[in-house]
Design a protein around this motif. Structure first.
Motif, PDB file in Angstrom:
ATOM      1  N   PHE A   1       0.834  -1.203   0.000  1.00 31.09           N
ATOM      2  CA  PHE A   1       0.000   0.000   0.000  1.00 31.09           C
ATOM      3  C   PHE A   1       0.868   1.253   0.000  1.00 31.09           C
ATOM      4  CE2 PHE A   1      -2.215   3.416   2.173  1.00 31.09           C
ATOM      5  CZ  PHE A   1      -3.317   3.525   1.354  1.00 31.09           C
ATOM      6  N   LEU A   2       1.927   1.202   0.850  1.00 31.80           N
ATOM      7  CA  LEU A   2       2.815   2.361   0.914  1.00 31.80           C
ATOM      8  C   LEU A   2       3.462   2.597  -0.435  1.00 31.80           C
ATOM      9  CD1 LEU A   2       4.533   2.005   4.383  1.00 31.80           C
ATOM     10  CD2 LEU A   2       2.825   3.672   3.661  1.00 31.80           C
ATOM     11  N   ALA A   3       3.888   1.497  -1.066  1.00 38.12           N
ATOM     12  CA  ALA A   3       4.516   1.641  -2.382  1.00 38.12           C
ATOM     13  C   ALA A   3       3.527   2.226  -3.367  1.00 38.12           C
ATOM     14  CB  ALA A   3       5.011   0.287  -2.865  1.00 38.12           C
ATOM     15  N   PHE A   4       2.266   1.774  -3.268  1.00 32.92           N
ATOM     16  CA  PHE A   4       1.240   2.297  -4.169  1.00 32.92           C
ATOM     17  C   PHE A   4       1.075   3.799  -3.967  1.00 32.92           C
ATOM     18  CE2 PHE A   4      -3.072   3.346  -5.370  1.00 32.92           C
ATOM     19  CZ  PHE A   4      -3.161   2.749  -6.609  1.00 32.92           C
ATOM     20  N   ALA A   5       1.022   4.157  -2.687  1.00 33.48           N
ATOM     21  CA  ALA A   5       0.887   5.578  -2.381  1.00 33.48           C
ATOM     22  C   ALA A   5       2.083   6.337  -2.922  1.00 33.48           C
ATOM     23  CB  ALA A   5       0.767   5.775  -0.881  1.00 33.48           C
ATOM     24  N   PHE A   6       3.248   5.722  -2.797  1.00 32.70           N
ATOM     25  CA  PHE A   6       4.454   6.377  -3.293  1.00 32.70           C
ATOM     26  C   PHE A   6       4.369   6.568  -4.804  1.00 32.70           C
ATOM     27  CE2 PHE A   6       8.640   6.088  -5.195  1.00 32.70           C
ATOM     28  CZ  PHE A   6       9.284   7.135  -4.562  1.00 32.70           C
ATOM     29  N   VAL A   7       3.916   5.489  -5.479  1.00 35.70           N
ATOM     30  CA  VAL A   7       3.806   5.578  -6.936  1.00 35.70           C
ATOM     31  C   VAL A   7       2.838   6.691  -7.302  1.00 35.70           C
ATOM     32  CG1 VAL A   7       3.100   4.365  -9.007  1.00 35.70           C
ATOM     33  CG2 VAL A   7       4.339   3.167  -7.250  1.00 35.70           C
ATOM     34  N   ALA A   8       1.699   6.701  -6.600  1.00 33.38           N
ATOM     35  CA  ALA A   8       0.692   7.716  -6.903  1.00 33.38           C
ATOM     36  C   ALA A   8       1.261   9.097  -6.667  1.00 33.38           C
ATOM     37  CB  ALA A   8      -0.541   7.493  -6.045  1.00 33.38           C
ATOM     38  N   ILE A   9       1.902   9.237  -5.505  1.00 35.74           N
ATOM     39  CA  ILE A   9       2.386  10.563  -5.149  1.00 35.74           C
ATOM     40  C   ILE A   9       3.563  10.939  -6.029  1.00 35.74           C
ATOM     41  CG2 ILE A   9       3.425  11.869  -3.262  1.00 35.74           C
ATOM     42  CD1 ILE A   9       1.397  10.808  -1.524  1.00 35.74           C
ATOM     43  N   PHE A  10       4.250   9.946  -6.552  1.00 35.23           N
ATOM     44  CA  PHE A  10       5.352  10.301  -7.421  1.00 35.23           C
ATOM     45  C   PHE A  10       4.902  10.515  -8.855  1.00 35.23           C
ATOM     46  CE2 PHE A  10       9.273  10.577  -9.470  1.00 35.23           C
ATOM     47  CZ  PHE A  10      10.047  11.231  -8.533  1.00 35.23           C
ATOM     48  N   ALA A  11       4.081   9.584  -9.341  1.00 37.84           N
ATOM     49  CA  ALA A  11       3.677   9.677 -10.744  1.00 37.84           C
ATOM     50  C   ALA A  11       2.935  10.978 -11.016  1.00 37.84           C
ATOM     51  CB  ALA A  11       2.808   8.488 -11.120  1.00 37.84           C
ATOM     52  N   GLY A  12       2.101  11.400 -10.055  1.00 37.14           N
ATOM     53  CA  GLY A  12       1.356  12.634 -10.248  1.00 37.14           C
ATOM     54  C   GLY A  12       2.263  13.835 -10.433  1.00 37.14           C
ATOM     55  N   PRO A  13       3.079  14.146  -9.431  1.00 31.27           N
ATOM     56  CA  PRO A  13       3.962  15.292  -9.607  1.00 31.27           C
ATOM     57  C   PRO A  13       4.896  15.182 -10.798  1.00 31.27           C
ATOM     58  CG  PRO A  13       3.813  14.766  -7.314  1.00 31.27           C
ATOM     59  CD  PRO A  13       3.080  13.689  -8.046  1.00 31.27           C
ATOM     60  N   VAL A  14       5.292  13.952 -11.172  1.00 28.23           N
ATOM     61  CA  VAL A  14       6.132  13.869 -12.372  1.00 28.23           C
ATOM     62  C   VAL A  14       5.390  14.468 -13.559  1.00 28.23           C
ATOM     63  CG1 VAL A  14       7.123  12.289 -14.054  1.00 28.23           C
ATOM     64  CG2 VAL A  14       7.577  11.952 -11.668  1.00 28.23           C
ATOM     65  N   SER A  15       4.079  14.211 -13.605  1.00 27.23           N
ATOM     66  CA  SER A  15       3.326  14.770 -14.716  1.00 27.23           C
ATOM     67  C   SER A  15       3.320  16.295 -14.644  1.00 27.23           C
ATOM     68  CB  SER A  15       1.904  14.225 -14.722  1.00 27.23           C
ATOM     69  OG  SER A  15       1.115  14.884 -13.759  1.00 27.23           O
ATOM     70  N   TRP A  16       3.213  16.810 -13.433  1.00 27.78           N
ATOM     71  CA  TRP A  16       3.240  18.270 -13.295  1.00 27.78           C
ATOM     72  C   TRP A  16       4.610  18.816 -13.695  1.00 27.78           C
ATOM     73  CZ3 TRP A  16       6.082  21.077  -9.494  1.00 27.78           C
ATOM     74  CH2 TRP A  16       5.841  22.454  -9.512  1.00 27.78           C
ATOM     75  N   ILE A  17       5.667  18.129 -13.187  1.00 26.24           N
ATOM     76  CA  ILE A  17       7.027  18.577 -13.510  1.00 26.24           C
ATOM     77  C   ILE A  17       7.220  18.565 -15.020  1.00 26.24           C
ATOM     78  CG2 ILE A  17       9.456  17.927 -13.376  1.00 26.24           C
ATOM     79  CD1 ILE A  17       8.879  16.866 -10.568  1.00 26.24           C
ATOM     80  N   GLU A  18       6.741  17.494 -15.641  1.00 27.94           N
ATOM     81  CA  GLU A  18       6.927  17.400 -17.079  1.00 27.94           C
ATOM     82  C   GLU A  18       6.223  18.553 -17.791  1.00 27.94           C
ATOM     83  OE1 GLU A  18       6.542  13.783 -19.140  1.00 27.94           O
ATOM     84  OE2 GLU A  18       6.964  14.905 -20.968  1.00 27.94           O
ATOM     85  N   ARG A  19       5.029  18.853 -17.361  1.00 27.69           N
ATOM     86  CA  ARG A  19       4.301  19.916 -18.058  1.00 27.69           C
ATOM     87  C   ARG A  19       4.931  21.276 -17.821  1.00 27.69           C
ATOM     88  NH1 ARG A  19      -1.951  18.465 -17.004  1.00 27.69           N
ATOM     89  NH2 ARG A  19      -2.332  20.507 -17.869  1.00 27.69           N
ATOM     90  N   ARG A  20       5.484  21.463 -16.628  1.00 26.35           N
ATOM     91  CA  ARG A  20       6.147  22.743 -16.384  1.00 26.35           C
ATOM     92  C   ARG A  20       7.432  22.850 -17.192  1.00 26.35           C
ATOM     93  NH1 ARG A  20       3.840  26.853 -13.098  1.00 26.35           N
ATOM     94  NH2 ARG A  20       5.967  27.602 -13.035  1.00 26.35           N
ATOM     95  N   ILE A  21       8.194  21.758 -17.203  1.00 25.38           N
ATOM     96  CA  ILE A  21       9.451  21.813 -17.951  1.00 25.38           C
ATOM     97  C   ILE A  21       9.160  21.985 -19.433  1.00 25.38           C
ATOM     98  CG2 ILE A  21      11.433  20.440 -18.667  1.00 25.38           C
ATOM     99  CD1 ILE A  21      11.533  19.307 -15.891  1.00 25.38           C
ATOM    100  N   ALA A  22       8.189  21.222 -19.921  1.00 21.45           N
ATOM    101  CA  ALA A  22       7.810  21.364 -21.329  1.00 21.45           C
ATOM    102  C   ALA A  22       7.416  22.801 -21.593  1.00 21.45           C
ATOM    103  CB  ALA A  22       6.664  20.425 -21.659  1.00 21.45           C
ATOM    104  N   GLY A  23       6.678  23.380 -20.665  1.00 20.08           N
ATOM    105  CA  GLY A  23       6.258  24.759 -20.832  1.00 20.08           C
ATOM    106  C   GLY A  23       7.440  25.696 -20.967  1.00 20.08           C
ATOM    107  N   ARG A  24       8.396  25.552 -20.072  1.00 23.41           N
ATOM    108  CA  ARG A  24       9.540  26.460 -20.129  1.00 23.41           C
ATOM    109  C   ARG A  24      10.342  26.250 -21.404  1.00 23.41           C
ATOM    110  NH1 ARG A  24      10.690  29.664 -15.630  1.00 23.41           N
ATOM    111  NH2 ARG A  24      12.303  30.513 -16.950  1.00 23.41           N
ATOM    112  N   ILE A  25      10.498  24.993 -21.791  1.00 28.24           N
ATOM    113  CA  ILE A  25      11.251  24.714 -23.014  1.00 28.24           C
ATOM    114  C   ILE A  25      10.563  25.364 -24.205  1.00 28.24           C
ATOM    115  CG2 ILE A  25      11.788  22.850 -24.631  1.00 28.24           C
ATOM    116  CD1 ILE A  25      12.610  21.165 -22.315  1.00 28.24           C
ATOM    117  N   GLN A  26       9.244  25.405 -24.141  1.00 27.17           N
ATOM    118  CA  GLN A  26       8.490  25.954 -25.261  1.00 27.17           C
ATOM    119  C   GLN A  26       8.147  27.425 -25.062  1.00 27.17           C
ATOM    120  OE1 GLN A  26       5.375  23.192 -25.109  1.00 27.17           O
ATOM    121  NE2 GLN A  26       6.527  21.583 -26.126  1.00 27.17           N
ATOM    122  N   SER A  27       8.844  28.061 -24.144  1.00 30.74           N
ATOM    123  CA  SER A  27       8.681  29.506 -23.948  1.00 30.74           C
ATOM    124  C   SER A  27       7.302  29.861 -23.410  1.00 30.74           C
ATOM    125  CB  SER A  27       8.934  30.251 -25.254  1.00 30.74           C
ATOM    126  OG  SER A  27       8.921  31.617 -25.040  1.00 30.74           O
TER     127      SER A  27
END
Lengths: 423, 555, 181, 214
Positions: A39-65
């Motif tokens: 369960f903890l691992a699941f929570a970790f995956v959830a909590i990690f996978a989510g912000p990774v998506s946010w990080i990706e969108r922010r980084i993509a945003g900056r790369i694309q001005s």
């Protein structure tokens, strides 16, 4: 003894006052502990996978001005939560002509394949769900499970585009297993073990103790593995199974709501897993520079916890850095064609990774570990690594210096459009 | 060779074929006997002294008999021919019986006639005997009637959908009746997988449908199915008059609205005999070249996006935003400019705007180098395009490709230089041609490369034009246009190549017939020819590199 | 005047869409509504359905200058995963059934925006023989956005309008209220 | 004019093999330095609607062709605009009183139909009909797309001889459309009049008095 047994034994001793070795309910307690850990691992995956998506969108945003999500929560950090809740509550469509059982099961199978990999990831010296003695083999096997799920999704959707996506991903994953296995074989040769913890233990905290800087062949093997891992994670430039401009959305085209979320979930988590594997196999994992694992094991109480936390942090930082690289690659490169994908694998990655295995073997025989030649080799490789970093830093600087000069020139003039600026 | 000389040769070779030579028109026309058409066409194409290899346009004009006149009505089918090598051209015409218009096909002589004839059949009901697949092109297959006929009446409903806004409002909500999916499907080929790519697909650049027959990833055949954006602009032009058509031309090519504006203005100005002030010509050129850059930015950027690289596209979108800002200052709109007027432009360009254009060019040039580093020289990108979908020069001419697509195949033809209009002869610029940078001449990379280099040429022209812009009026007052009965074909070099306007006037305030000849229409015809053996991903690259946009095809 | 974080004045909103008879929902429901509507309005995935000129402005809106991604709005290529169908451009009779099909493939809750004059009422092609006079003849439209084409900021504003519409809804109402055409 | 197609060159396979690797690595590296450099530049986004230095409409040039607006106090009902419009999106009706004065029945502009081409504004001789810089006009029903400029019965048609100054562009629309321009940025400063012409005192108070009604 891994952490699960450790915790279970502790529980049995302190709560039930029994000897774990002879007590009849040991298995039950262990099962409960494993459940909690899962369960903890699941929570970790959830909590990690989510912000990774946010990080990706922010980084993509900056790369694309542009900026990227910044309205939900401070700087948009809760974006993934909004996406998740929305997808969860969206209608779950099953196409009338779909193969219902396959269609329904596929996302979970993909998720299982991804989630299973977490079992052997060494987060810290004592933190690993199961330190299997066939850890690497297990990793290679369990990540292949994903392909079954993708194929099921492609077939079960009863859509030709989805079928294309499924078949493409099957061909791709099966092919790229080979170079990634060969590259990891180099690591196994050096470490002398298949256990993930053993591999980390065979390296050290300082960069010259890492496998990547052990010799030139390992240096190349790291990049070969990383390329193959990107391909296995279906990321650009190998994102053919979900190539938007060719086959619309690929295998997940017919999925909506929660099931689609599971695919996304698996994708984000997959990025992190392959980054984590690269980090522990080549970049020294959780090893803290200057402190041997035995010294940490000898400490007690808060000191022990502190060292543990530091080692997790080191591992997470390494993995996250590689996640960042993967994201940057995605927003830089175009996509390969199917035949080029196969050519890249079978004509370039496979022979080269075989060569690396051979090279590592030869060097193992010729250069004894700890000898003078070994030291020189490691020093040279660390120097090479530094040179790569330096050159790229200089290139980056030159790239935007042109721009800065231009901006200085423009400064003070009345521009009605905002030119992008240096911060 | 002048049309009169061509007529001499034709009369000598095919005696009795020419019924009439209308030399009084702005573009003289040879009227042929319908049954001798093929013979004459073959002669015109194959005669070494004529070599009219390029069929520019085939279209029809419905001329119903007037109530009081004794001459019988008929349908004219018009053929515009051109020779790139000898730089001459002529127009042919056949008059067909209105009740049963039949003429022999020329689609085996010029492959691009295939679609022209299908369109003619679709919109005017002309039957082309011997055509390989004479089906409707733009309208749904079950459509009744031929819309460009003068006596065409719009139906009340089509599959339950009302055709007037008043009915829609009266019925209050979305109609429940589902229209049957119209069936344009060709017979599937046995043993191949039939895929429907489009009309809503991220890579088809608008609403175009491709019927693919695939063997795994490899295409057996890709058949384009167009008409999903056929908006009947040509028919509307007959209704709204010369002035009112100007904003409609914006929508013919929304990425290059300045060129369709320009073409329309040129055509009508030719009909009227209006002289344009010099400053207005400069305004036109500056606005046009900015627009060409903007269009090429979208086309090169979206090609990169089609190949999976999203970032270059957004970088070009960013640069385009600035052009849009400039355009907003010049003419008030970002996309549908409606800038040109007969006898000038709607608004003069002020010095401040010129200054801003200069700044932007200074800023943009380093960006081009950065773009090259980011994507043009990227190995994956090069490999995706080099050697893919090679169009030979002969094919390019035969299929009527124009603009960068033609030049990428090595045919150095630029309307700005070779059939000059406006003030283009005053500027020094190069006509860029394909140079086989990474693969074969005329491959997808050459087309991409040509567009990028054309941006640089446009920057050159912009700098020269801004330095030389004279003072003066930007518009002469032209009374409401009412040209005498005549015909004209005016062309400009748009971002997708020759953008031609064939206008037939009849002495009223409204054009009798307008036909827009666009680059994308012919570019689509070559896809079916190129597709066998390509991979699915190559088709995306091919469509992207041809830079087709749906409204130009369908109008 | 109180400003919401997004800078909008809630008092100035015109009534958007009647949400039905339940005027006094339970407190618990409201809380759930708040959460659900919050997630929906901040995660508008729109279908990249660009048919004509408006499609270019739709792309520009996703681009660097206006950046819809700020509001969590990203484009998806598959209608299954989209919340908002932006009909950006002219719909011809040949295309009409495809629009209906795309709408039918979308999962509830789904919203439709008619972007630009052509989608609103046929626009300048209203008199044409081949153009559907308004996309509301084919699918139910929630938001009409005038403009030919509307500039990106206008589309951005319309997206905020969709957010307002979502805000005023009961979380399950969409599933019950709308039929599949 | 038509060049011959050169035959493709077949390079040395070994050199090609390693050349491919070299080019793939170096061009990827180059591309990544470019994308990396963008992480250190400030984005070019204008954060419409609320986080901008000034409202977006004020950034637009005066020439921008936004929503149409008519200043009825300057409109002589000459119908030039309605005739010029290729679409007929302007509908004007007037009626004549026994005392000879004409008054407006309707002056509607259908924003849903309008194609913002600017021909009507160009045709207007009295600067009554003009494009504004407004663009925020999304509505939830098709009927609301039509803007009805005649806000009350009995609005007289202006005489060409004595016209009042043009009211600031956009102010008429703002009074007519409910909730118009609601996407203001936070704490918007008092907006200066958009046109250099000073706003007449009468223009400030609600539905204003056209000349000649008294």
């Amino acid at each position: 003894m891994n952490i699960i047994q450790h915790v279970a034994n502790l529980l049995i001793r302190s709560v039930f006052h029994a000897d774990p070795a002879s007590w009849p309910w040991t298995w039950l307690v262990q099962a409960v502990v494993i459940g909690i850990a899962a369960f903890l691992a699941f929570a970790f995956v959830a909590i990690f996978a989510g912000p990774v998506s946010w990080i990706e969108r922010r980084i993509a945003g900056r790369i694309q001005s542009r900026i990227g999500p910044n309205r939900v929560g401070p700087q948009g950090v809760l974006q993934w939560l909004a996406d998740g809740v929305k997808c969860w509550l969206k209608e779950d469509l099953v196409p009338a002509a779909a193969d219902r059982p396959l269609f329904l099961a596929a996302p979970y199978l993909v998720f299982t394949g991804m989630f299973g990999a977490f079992v052997v990831l060494p987060f810290g010296a004592q933190v690993v769900a199961a330190d299997l003695n066939v850890g690497i083999l297990y990793l290679l096997a369990i990540t292949s499970l994903v392909v079954v799920g993708l194929l099921m999704a492609g077939w079960g959707s009863n859509s030709k585009w989805a079928l294309f996506g499924g078949v493409r991903s099957a061909a791709q994953l099966v092919s790229y297993e080979v170079p990634s296995a060969f590259s990891l074989l180099c690591v196994v040769l050096l470490a002398g073990t298949l256990s993930t913890q053993g591999i980390v233990a065979a390296q050290g905290g300082w960069p010259w103790d890492w496998f990547i800087f052990r010799n030139p062949f390992m240096f190349a093997a790291f990049f070969l593995y990383f390329t193959a891992a990107i391909a296995e994670g279906n990321r650009t430039p190998f994102d053919l199974p979900e190539a938007e401009s060719e086959i619309v959305a690929g295998y997940n085209i017919e999925y909506s709501g929660m099931r689609f979320l599971f695919f996304l979930f698996a994708e984000w988590a997959n990025i992190w897993i392959m980054a984590a594997i690269s980090a522990f196999a080549f970049l020294g994992g959780w090893q803290i520079p200057g402190i041997a694992p035995e010294q940490i094991a000898a400490t007690k109480g808060w000191e022990f916890v502190g060292w543990q936390a530091l080692s997790w942090t080191i591992f997470l930082v390494k993995a996250t850095f590689l996640v960042f690289v993967v994201i940057q690659i995605r927003w830089t490169l175009p996509r390969l064609r199917v035949d080029q994908l196969m050519i890249t694998c079978w004509k370039y990655l496979v022979p080269l990774s075989m060569l690396m295995v051979l090279g590592v073997l030869v060097l193992l025989a010729l250069v004894p570990e700890g000898g003078g030649a070994d030291t020189i080799l490691r020093g040279a490789m660390v120097g090479l690594g530094l040179a790569v970093v330096l050159v790229s830093a200089l290139r980056v600087r030159r790239t935007f210096r042109v721009d800065r000069e231009h901006y200085r020139e423009m400064e003070g003039r009345d521009l009605w459009y905002p030119p992008y600026r240096l911060p | 060779m002048t049309p009169a000389e061509i007529r001499e040769r034709v009369s000598a070779a095919c005696p009795g074929a020419v019924e009439e030579f209308q030399a009084d028109l702005l573009d003289p026309v040879l009227r042929l006997r319908p049954d001798r058409l093929r013979e004459v066409c073959r002669f015109l194409r194959d005669d070494p002294g004529l070599r009219l290899h390029y069929l520019r346009l085939v279209t029809g004009i419905d001329r119903p008999a007037a109530a009081d006149s004794e001459t019988p009505g008929g349908i004219d089918v018009v053929y515009h021919l051109w020779s790139y090598e000898l730089r001459h051209g002529c127009q042919l015409r056949v008059r067909l019986d209105r009740a049963n218009p039949v003429v022999e096909t020329v689609s085996d002589l010029w492959p691009d006639a295939n679609w022209y004839e299908r369109e003619c059949f679709d919109l005017l009901g002309v039957t082309f005997a011997g055509h390989p697949g004479l089906t409707r092109l733009l309208m749904p297959a079950d459509w009744v009637g031929h819309p460009l006929r003068k006596d065409y009446a719009r139906p009340e409903r089509y599959h339950g959908l009302p055709t007037s806004r008043a009915t829609v409002l009266a019925e209050g909500r979305a109609a429940e009746v589902a229209p049957a999916m119209h069936d344009t499907k060709a017979q599937p080929i046995e043993g191949y997988l039939r895929l429907n790519m489009g009309p809503h697909h991220p890579a088809t650049h608008g609403v175009i449908n491709f019927l693919l027959e695939t063997d795994g990833e490899i295409l057996k055949k890709a058949t384009p199915d167009v008409g999903y954006l056929h908006r009947g602009i040509e028919k509307l032009a007959e209704q709204v008059g010369y002035v009112g058509t100007m904003p409609y031309t914006d929508r013919v090519d929304y990425l290059g609205a300045m060129f369709t504006n320009h073409g329309w203005a040129l055509a009508v100005e030719k009909l009227l005999g209006v002289e344009v002030p010099r400053r207005a010509e400069f305004c036109r050129v500056i606005a046009s070249e900015l627009n060409r850059i903007a269009s090429h930015l979208i086309s090169t950027g979206s090609l990169a996006m089609d190949l999976g690289a999203f970032t270059p596209f957004l970088h070009w979108i960013r640069e385009r935003e600035t052009i849009n800002d400039i355009m907003e200052r010049i003419c008030g709109a970002r996309l549908t400019y409606n800038y040109l007027r007969f006898g000038g432009v709607s608004r003069d360009i002020d010095p401040e705007t010129l200054d801003k254009i200069k700044h932007w060019i200074d800023h943009f040039e380093p960006m081009m180098d950065e773009f090259d580093r980011l994507i043009s020289s990227n190995e994956i990108f090069v490999r995706r395009l080099a050697g893919v979908a090679v169009i030979s020069p002969a094919d390019a001419i035969a299929y009527g490709l124009v603009g960068p697509n033609l030049r990428a195949s090595g045919v150095a033809w630029d309307t700005r230089r070779d059939e000059p209009y406006s003030i283009y002869p005053e500027f020094a610029f190069d006509v860029v041609t394909g140079r086989a940078v990474h693969g074969t001449l005329g491959d997808a990379y050459d087309r991409y490369d040509c567009r990028l280099r054309e941006i640089k040429e446009s920057l050159k022209i912009l700098r020269q034009a801004m330095a030389a812009i004279p003072e003066g009026e930007a518009r002469v007052k032209v009374p409401r246009p009412k040209p005498a009965a005549n015909e004209v074909y005016a062309r400009v070099e748009g971002p997708r190549g020759e953008c031609g306007f064939y206008v037939v006037s009849d002495g009223t305030e409204k054009p009798y017939r307008a036909r827009f000849r666009t680059g994308s229409f012919t570019a689509m015809t070559i896809i079916e020819h190129l597709s066998p053996g390509l991979m699915l991903a190559d088709l995306v690259a091919l469509i992207g590199s041809l830079d087709v946009i749906a409204p130009e095809i369908d109008r | 005047m109180t400003d919401t974080p997004a800078g909008r004045d809630p008092t100035a909103q015109a009534p958007l869409c009647p949400t039905g008879g339940d005027s006094a929902p339970l407190v618990v429901t409201t809380r759930i509504d708040d959460l659900v509507n919050w997630s929906r309005e901040n995660s508008i995935w729109y279908l990249l359905f660009a048919t004509a000129c408006c499609g270019i402005e739709l792309m520009q809106t996703g681009g660097p200058r206006t950046d819809l991604d700020r509001f969590g709005a990203v484009f998806r290529s598959s209608p299954r995963q989209s919340d908002l169908l932006i009909v950006a451009g002219t719909i011809t009779y040949k295309m009409a059934d495809r629009v209906r099909l795309i709408y039918a493939q979308m999962a509830e809750p789904r919203y439709v925006m008619a972007m630009g004059s052509c989608a609103n009422c046929g626009g300048l092609f209203q008199q044409s023989y081949s153009v559907v006079p308004g996309v509301d003849a084919i699918v139910p439209v929630d938001i009409y956005l005038p403009g030919c084409p509307p500039r990106p900021e206008a589309l951005n504003e319309a997206i905020l309008r969709v957010q307002d519409l979502m805000k005023s809804e009961h979380w399950a109402s969409r599933r019950q209220g709308r039929g599949n055409p | 004019m038509v060049p011959a197609v050169p035959p493709p060159v077949r390079p040395n396979p070994v050199r090609a093999y390693f050349g491919n690797i070299r080019r793939a690595v170096s061009s990827t590296f180059e591309g990544m330095t470019v994308t990396m450099s963008w992480l250190f530049r400030r984005p070019s986004t204008i954060q419409y609607p609320d986080r901008t230095e000034k409202p977006v409409r004020e950034m637009l040039p005066e020439t921008y062709r936004g929503l149409l607006e008519v200043d009825l106090s300057r409109c002589t009902a000459c119908l030039l605009c309605a005739k010029t419009c290729p679409l007929g999106c302007i509908s004007i009706e007037t009626c004549k009183h026994p005392d000879g004065a004409r008054e407006f029945q309707t002056f509607d502009i259908d924003n849903g139909l309008c194609m913002f081409c600017g021909l009507c504004a160009e045709a207007c001789n009295f600067d009554a009909l003009a494009h504004t810089r407004e663009f925020e006009a999304s509505v939830s029903s098709a009927e609301q797309l039509t803007v009805r400029f005649v806000d009350r019965p009995g609005r007289l048609v202006a005489k060409a001889k004595d016209l009042p100054p043009r009211r600031p562009r956009g102010s008429i629309l703002a009074a007519l459309i409910p909730g118009f321009g609601r996407r203001r940025r936070r704490a918007a400063p008092p907006e200066p009049p958009a046109s250099p012409a000073p706003a007449p005192a009468a223009g400030a108070e609600g539905p204003e008095n056209p000349e000649g009604t008294a």
